[in-house]
Motif scaffolding. Structure first.
Motif, PDB file in Angstrom:
ATOM      1  N   VAL A 180      -0.945   3.045 -23.537  1.00  0.00           N
ATOM      2  CA  VAL A 180      -0.009   4.097 -23.124  1.00  0.00           C
ATOM      3  C   VAL A 180      -0.734   5.419 -22.928  1.00  0.00           C
ATOM      4  CG1 VAL A 180       1.905   5.529 -23.920  1.00  0.00           C
ATOM      5  CG2 VAL A 180       2.053   3.048 -24.125  1.00  0.00           C
ATOM      6  N   VAL A 181      -1.537   5.798 -23.905  1.00  0.00           N
ATOM      7  CA  VAL A 181      -2.243   7.081 -23.823  1.00  0.00           C
ATOM      8  C   VAL A 181      -3.289   7.052 -22.711  1.00  0.00           C
ATOM      9  CG1 VAL A 181      -3.784   8.659 -25.055  1.00  0.00           C
ATOM     10  CG2 VAL A 181      -1.826   7.636 -26.244  1.00  0.00           C
ATOM     11  N   ALA A 182      -4.025   5.939 -22.593  1.00  0.00           N
ATOM     12  CA  ALA A 182      -5.074   5.854 -21.574  1.00  0.00           C
ATOM     13  C   ALA A 182      -4.492   5.974 -20.172  1.00  0.00           C
ATOM     14  CB  ALA A 182      -5.840   4.544 -21.726  1.00  0.00           C
ATOM     15  N   THR A 183      -3.416   5.231 -19.888  1.00  0.00           N
ATOM     16  CA  THR A 183      -2.820   5.304 -18.555  1.00  0.00           C
ATOM     17  C   THR A 183      -2.219   6.688 -18.305  1.00  0.00           C
ATOM     18  OG1 THR A 183      -0.809   4.308 -19.486  1.00  0.00           O
ATOM     19  CG2 THR A 183      -2.323   2.848 -18.333  1.00  0.00           C
ATOM     20  N   GLY A 184      -1.575   7.255 -19.311  1.00  0.00           N
ATOM     21  CA  GLY A 184      -0.989   8.584 -19.141  1.00  0.00           C
ATOM     22  C   GLY A 184      -2.032   9.649 -18.887  1.00  0.00           C
ATOM     23  N   VAL A 185      -3.134   9.612 -19.638  1.00  0.00           N
ATOM     24  CA  VAL A 185      -4.190  10.622 -19.491  1.00  0.00           C
ATOM     25  C   VAL A 185      -4.873  10.501 -18.133  1.00  0.00           C
ATOM     26  CG1 VAL A 185      -6.481  11.307 -20.332  1.00  0.00           C
ATOM     27  CG2 VAL A 185      -4.613  10.937 -21.953  1.00  0.00           C
ATOM     28  N   VAL A 186      -5.222   9.285 -17.735  1.00  0.00           N
ATOM     29  CA  VAL A 186      -5.901   9.093 -16.446  1.00  0.00           C
ATOM     30  C   VAL A 186      -4.996   9.498 -15.296  1.00  0.00           C
ATOM     31  CG1 VAL A 186      -6.840   7.358 -14.873  1.00  0.00           C
ATOM     32  CG2 VAL A 186      -7.475   7.327 -17.283  1.00  0.00           C
ATOM     33  N   CYS A 187      -3.730   9.112 -15.385  1.00  0.00           N
ATOM     34  CA  CYS A 187      -2.773   9.463 -14.328  1.00  0.00           C
ATOM     35  C   CYS A 187      -2.633  10.980 -14.219  1.00  0.00           C
ATOM     36  CB  CYS A 187      -1.426   8.820 -14.634  1.00  0.00           C
ATOM     37  SG  CYS A 187      -0.282   8.820 -13.270  1.00  0.00           S
ATOM     38  N   THR A 188      -2.506  11.643 -15.345  1.00  0.00           N
ATOM     39  CA  THR A 188      -2.415  13.101 -15.355  1.00  0.00           C
ATOM     40  C   THR A 188      -3.675  13.727 -14.775  1.00  0.00           C
ATOM     41  OG1 THR A 188      -1.007  13.030 -17.313  1.00  0.00           O
ATOM     42  CG2 THR A 188      -2.097  15.118 -16.832  1.00  0.00           C
ATOM     43  N   PHE A 189      -4.825  13.167 -15.109  1.00  0.00           N
ATOM     44  CA  PHE A 189      -6.111  13.691 -14.667  1.00  0.00           C
ATOM     45  C   PHE A 189      -6.214  13.702 -13.142  1.00  0.00           C
ATOM     46  CE2 PHE A 189     -10.569  12.873 -13.510  1.00  0.00           C
ATOM     47  CZ  PHE A 189     -11.180  13.986 -14.063  1.00  0.00           C
ATOM     48  N   TYR A 190      -5.971  12.536 -12.511  1.00  0.00           N
ATOM     49  CA  TYR A 190      -6.178  12.512 -11.059  1.00  0.00           C
ATOM     50  C   TYR A 190      -5.044  13.190 -10.298  1.00  0.00           C
ATOM     51  CZ  TYR A 190      -3.396   8.084 -10.465  1.00  0.00           C
ATOM     52  OH  TYR A 190      -2.418   7.119 -10.419  1.00  0.00           O
ATOM     53  N   CYS A 191      -3.845  13.229 -10.869  1.00  0.00           N
ATOM     54  CA  CYS A 191      -2.761  13.988 -10.226  1.00  0.00           C
ATOM     55  C   CYS A 191      -3.055  15.480 -10.266  1.00  0.00           C
ATOM     56  CB  CYS A 191      -1.426  13.707 -10.920  1.00  0.00           C
ATOM     57  SG  CYS A 191      -0.734  12.102 -10.582  1.00  0.00           S
ATOM     58  N   THR A 192      -3.572  15.957 -11.385  1.00  0.00           N
ATOM     59  CA  THR A 192      -3.848  17.378 -11.552  1.00  0.00           C
ATOM     60  C   THR A 192      -4.980  17.833 -10.651  1.00  0.00           C
ATOM     61  OG1 THR A 192      -3.104  17.299 -13.853  1.00  0.00           O
ATOM     62  CG2 THR A 192      -4.488  19.167 -13.218  1.00  0.00           C
ATOM     63  N   LEU A 193      -6.009  17.016 -10.505  1.00  0.00           N
ATOM     64  CA  LEU A 193      -7.158  17.428  -9.712  1.00  0.00           C
ATOM     65  C   LEU A 193      -6.955  17.212  -8.219  1.00  0.00           C
ATOM     66  CD1 LEU A 193     -10.248  16.197 -11.783  1.00  0.00           C
ATOM     67  CD2 LEU A 193      -9.337  18.514 -11.583  1.00  0.00           C
ATOM     68  N   GLY A 194      -6.402  16.069  -7.851  1.00  0.00           N
ATOM     69  CA  GLY A 194      -6.407  15.685  -6.442  1.00  0.00           C
ATOM     70  C   GLY A 194      -5.113  15.843  -5.688  1.00  0.00           C
ATOM     71  N   GLY A 195      -3.995  16.102  -6.370  1.00  0.00           N
ATOM     72  CA  GLY A 195      -2.727  16.279  -5.673  1.00  0.00           C
ATOM     73  C   GLY A 195      -2.255  15.013  -4.975  1.00  0.00           C
ATOM     74  N   LEU A 196      -1.460  15.189  -3.915  1.00  0.00           N
ATOM     75  CA  LEU A 196      -0.850  14.050  -3.228  1.00  0.00           C
ATOM     76  C   LEU A 196      -1.893  13.139  -2.595  1.00  0.00           C
ATOM     77  CD1 LEU A 196       1.814  12.674  -2.447  1.00  0.00           C
ATOM     78  CD2 LEU A 196       1.769  13.976  -0.320  1.00  0.00           C
ATOM     79  N   LYS A 197      -2.990  13.707  -2.099  1.00  0.00           N
ATOM     80  CA  LYS A 197      -4.028  12.862  -1.504  1.00  0.00           C
ATOM     81  C   LYS A 197      -4.576  11.890  -2.539  1.00  0.00           C
ATOM     82  CE  LYS A 197      -5.814  15.598   2.356  1.00  0.00           C
ATOM     83  NZ  LYS A 197      -6.996  16.309   2.901  1.00  0.00           N
ATOM     84  N   ALA A 198      -4.821  12.371  -3.744  1.00  0.00           N
ATOM     85  CA  ALA A 198      -5.314  11.486  -4.800  1.00  0.00           C
ATOM     86  C   ALA A 198      -4.270  10.444  -5.159  1.00  0.00           C
ATOM     87  CB  ALA A 198      -5.699  12.302  -6.033  1.00  0.00           C
ATOM     88  N   VAL A 199      -3.005  10.844  -5.199  1.00  0.00           N
ATOM     89  CA  VAL A 199      -1.930   9.900  -5.511  1.00  0.00           C
ATOM     90  C   VAL A 199      -1.900   8.777  -4.478  1.00  0.00           C
ATOM     91  CG1 VAL A 199       0.576   9.617  -5.638  1.00  0.00           C
ATOM     92  CG2 VAL A 199      -0.517  11.580  -6.743  1.00  0.00           C
ATOM     93  N   VAL A 200      -1.985   9.139  -3.198  1.00  0.00           N
ATOM     94  CA  VAL A 200      -1.912   8.141  -2.122  1.00  0.00           C
ATOM     95  C   VAL A 200      -3.122   7.207  -2.162  1.00  0.00           C
ATOM     96  CG1 VAL A 200      -2.004   7.820   0.378  1.00  0.00           C
ATOM     97  CG2 VAL A 200      -0.456   9.521  -0.604  1.00  0.00           C
ATOM     98  N   TRP A 201      -4.321   7.770  -2.293  1.00  0.00           N
ATOM     99  CA  TRP A 201      -5.518   6.933  -2.229  1.00  0.00           C
ATOM    100  C   TRP A 201      -5.718   6.102  -3.492  1.00  0.00           C
ATOM    101  CZ3 TRP A 201      -7.771   5.400   1.978  1.00  0.00           C
ATOM    102  CH2 TRP A 201      -7.670   6.173   3.124  1.00  0.00           C
TER     103      TRP A 201
END
Length: 625
Positions: A180-201
């Motif tokens: 739970v923590v690993a998926t939440g942290v990684v998801c937060t990390f790439y959403c925060t840095l990359g925005g929608l482009k990171a979400v899509v890719w």
């Protein structure tokens, strides 16, 4: 029964690492996220293929990976009729809703309601607790309501993180809170840095992982059963190939008509007007790419459905004589797939980890969309209206901060979800009842030139009340087995000495149970309506009441701007890619008397029966309420 080994954890960690690296790349690629539009809408520069795969990834959540095969195992392959439904949904979304949203150049689908009707409908949507709202509020109280609804959305996202983790943990022993923590942290990390482009890719990468996970199970099951012919034969004799049931009774859970008609309304509410899906295809660089993303996505939906169906039939073929659920080897149906994986893939280190990675990829795709949308709601509708002097660069940094904040909240909400029991199932089902009335509201605006604010308001309230009535009733008085038609399961071939090693009940699958003697007359009629018709009922009531009230209150006298309607020109020029729509979008947005060029996006992407929200601000035409 096998268990997880080091290689399984390595594969899972590799999936998380690659997702994080994609976020880092898009944080700096092309000069980084210079504006809030770059961060929240990818600068409206996306191509069709990655957006199509992203849409597919959002559809294929952990619910699909774990739940759909179990559904087919328990109720049969009639679920495959959804292939027809998906075609109709994509057709409606691409040919009715997309042309209007794209030509307006809006960021939030709910901004359309502000343009077409008036701000009071938006406030009404908030007051009715319609899940998320892009509240460009005019008072402190409205802002507080919007904030509380955003918190509800984060609770749902926490559930999305926690539910598959619990199912996988109880069967595989995969560390619950570590995952739970690993998926939440990684998801937060790439959403925060990359925005929608990171979400899509990252979605593009994750959909590949999900397909690989499904494929590994299918290939191994075919080998174990010595050919796909045996799987099909077992399924046929076990009554699982029940593709065609033309019973028109709306009380039956799944028939051809409930799936095609009810499913089309339910999923059009997601693909046609739900912000999480619409936000992606209107981020495409042209309308042609936006439309193509939907049609390519349709191929992906069919492929995923085929994979899930084969897994479900494989489950039955392997366990036809000893059902793990009835023999208490698993405590809930959504644990069947991980149980099968450990059973048939225990001699292949790393492959069970690939399946777990595929399930969590579904979770990541859903949660990342949620975080990105929640950040957009906050920045566009709760910050911009009060701090108009903020530069785009500052707004971009604030957007990143909001992504980080909501990521943390979602992880915390996963802990809250672990404490909830039976009430949770009812709450989640109520979320799904909202989509129908909102689809009806958008249909009124786009298809009925005479629909006015009064008619839309009364229609929305009527549709919401009816949907809520039947939906809550169905939770209190669940349909009887003859309505759901579960198929026969056998334990004749089980070893009676089997140990019940996963007896912990799954709180997420608990529902209210009422003794049959206490069931009122409505329970076996009105409340037993197929869940797929909840959205249909809400849509039809909203449209019918909206039309009648609009005609009675002078709707024919109003002059509605054609750009808010689906016109013949929109339909005939659907695949015109030779000209850019950008000048048109700018011109449309500039009609307002104040600047809201990037009006808020809104809404988490959720799997299964999802939700929507209505939000308007300013009156564009029509009557005041």
């Amino acid at each position: 029964m096998g268990h997880f080994v080091a290689w399984d954890y390595v594969v899972f960690a590799a999936m998380l690492l690659v997702s994080a690296v994609i976020g880092v790349y898009y944080a700096f690629a092309g000069g980084g996220q210079k504006t809030s539009k770059d961060f929240l809408m990818a600068g409206r520069s996306m191509s069709a293929l990655p957006v199509a795969l992203s849409l597919t990834a959002s559809f294929m959540s952990a619910v699909t990976v774990l739940g759909t095969p179990a559904e087919i195992y328990r109720y049969g392959a009639i679920f495959c009729i959804f292939a027809i439904t998906y075609g109709l949904v994509v057709l409606c979304s691409a040919e009715i809703f997309l042309p209007v949203f794209y030509k307006l150049g809006i960021t939030s689908t709910y901004e359309y309601l502000e343009l077409r009707f008036n701000k009071y409908l938006r406030l009404c949507g908030t007051a009715l607790f319609i899940i998320q709202t892009a509240s460009k509020s005019q008072s402190c109280s409205i802002g507080l309501i919007a904030t509380s609804i955003l918190q509800l959305s984060t609770l749902y996202t926490g559930i999305v993180i926690y539910a598959p983790a619990l199912a996988l943990n109880q069967v595989t022993g995969f560390d619950l809170w570590g995952a739970v923590v690993a998926t939440g942290v990684v998801c937060t990390f790439y959403c925060t840095l990359g925005g929608l482009k990171a979400v899509v890719w990252t979605d593009v990468f994750q959909v590949g992982i999900m397909v690989a996970g499904f494929s590994s199970v299918i290939i191994r099951a075919v080998v174990v059963q010595e050919g796909i012919g045996r799987i099909v034969n077992d399924s046929y004799h076990g009554g699982r190939l029940n593709f065609w049931d033309f019973n028109p009774n709306p009380l039956q859970r799944h028939t051809f008509w409930t799936i095609v008609v009810g499913g089309t309304f339910t999923w059009t509410g997601i693909y046609g007007v739900n912000q999480s899906q619409v936000q992606r295809y209107i981020a495409c660089k042209s309308r042609f790419h936006a439309k193509m993303s939907l049609y390519i996505n349709l191929v992906g939906l069919w492929a995923i459905l085929a994979c899930a169906a084969l897994c479900g039939l494989s489950l039955y073929s392997i366990y036809k004589d000893c059902d793990p659920w009835m023999s208490k080897q698993v405590s809930a149906l959504d644990q069947l797939m991980p149980y099968l994986v450990l059973d048939i893939l225990k001699d292949y280190p790393g492959v069970p980890g690939l399946f777990v990675a595929s399930a969590y990829s579904g979770t990541l795709s859903t949660v990342s969309s949620s975080i990105n949308a929640l950040a957009a709601v906050t920045v566009e509708d709760l910050i911009k209206p009060y701090f108009r002097s903020l530069s785009e660069k500052k707004l971009s940094w604030i957007s990143m901060g909001m992504s980080f904040f909501y990521g943390g909240i979602c992880i915390a909400m996963a802990a809250v979800a672990s404490l909830l029991g039976a009430l949770l199932q009812a709450a989640l089902s109520i979320f799904g009842m909202v989509g129908g009335p909102l689809l009806g509201l958008f249909a009124l605006g786009i298809l009925c030139s005479f629909a006015n604010g009064i008619g839309a308001f009364v229609g929305l309230v009527s549709g919401f009340v009816i949907s809520l009535w039947v939906g809550i009733g169905s939770q209190i008085y669940p349909p009887l087995p003859e309505r759901t038609k579960p198929l026969y399961l056998s334990t004749a071939g089980c070893n009676i000495s089997s140990v019940n090693w996963t007896s912990t009940a799954n709180p997420l699958t608990t529902v209210f149970n009422t003794p049959a003697a206490e069931r009122p007359a409505l329970a076996d009629n009105w409340y037993s309506l197929s869940y797929l018709y909840f959205s249909t009922l809400g849509t039809l009531v909203t449209v019918a009441v909206g039309i009648i009230i609009s005609l009675l209150t002078g709707g024919l006298k109003q002059n509605t701007d054609r750009k808010f309607l689906l016109t013949k020109e929109d339909f005939l020029s659907n695949f015109s890619w030779s000209k850019s729509e950008t000048p048109e979008k700018v011109e449309v947005l500039n009609w307002k008397s104040f600047t809201t060029a990037a009006e808020g996006t809104d809404n988490p992407a959720f799997s299964h029966i999802e939700m929507d929200v209505a939000s308007n601000d300013n009156k564009a035409n029509g009557l005041h309420i």
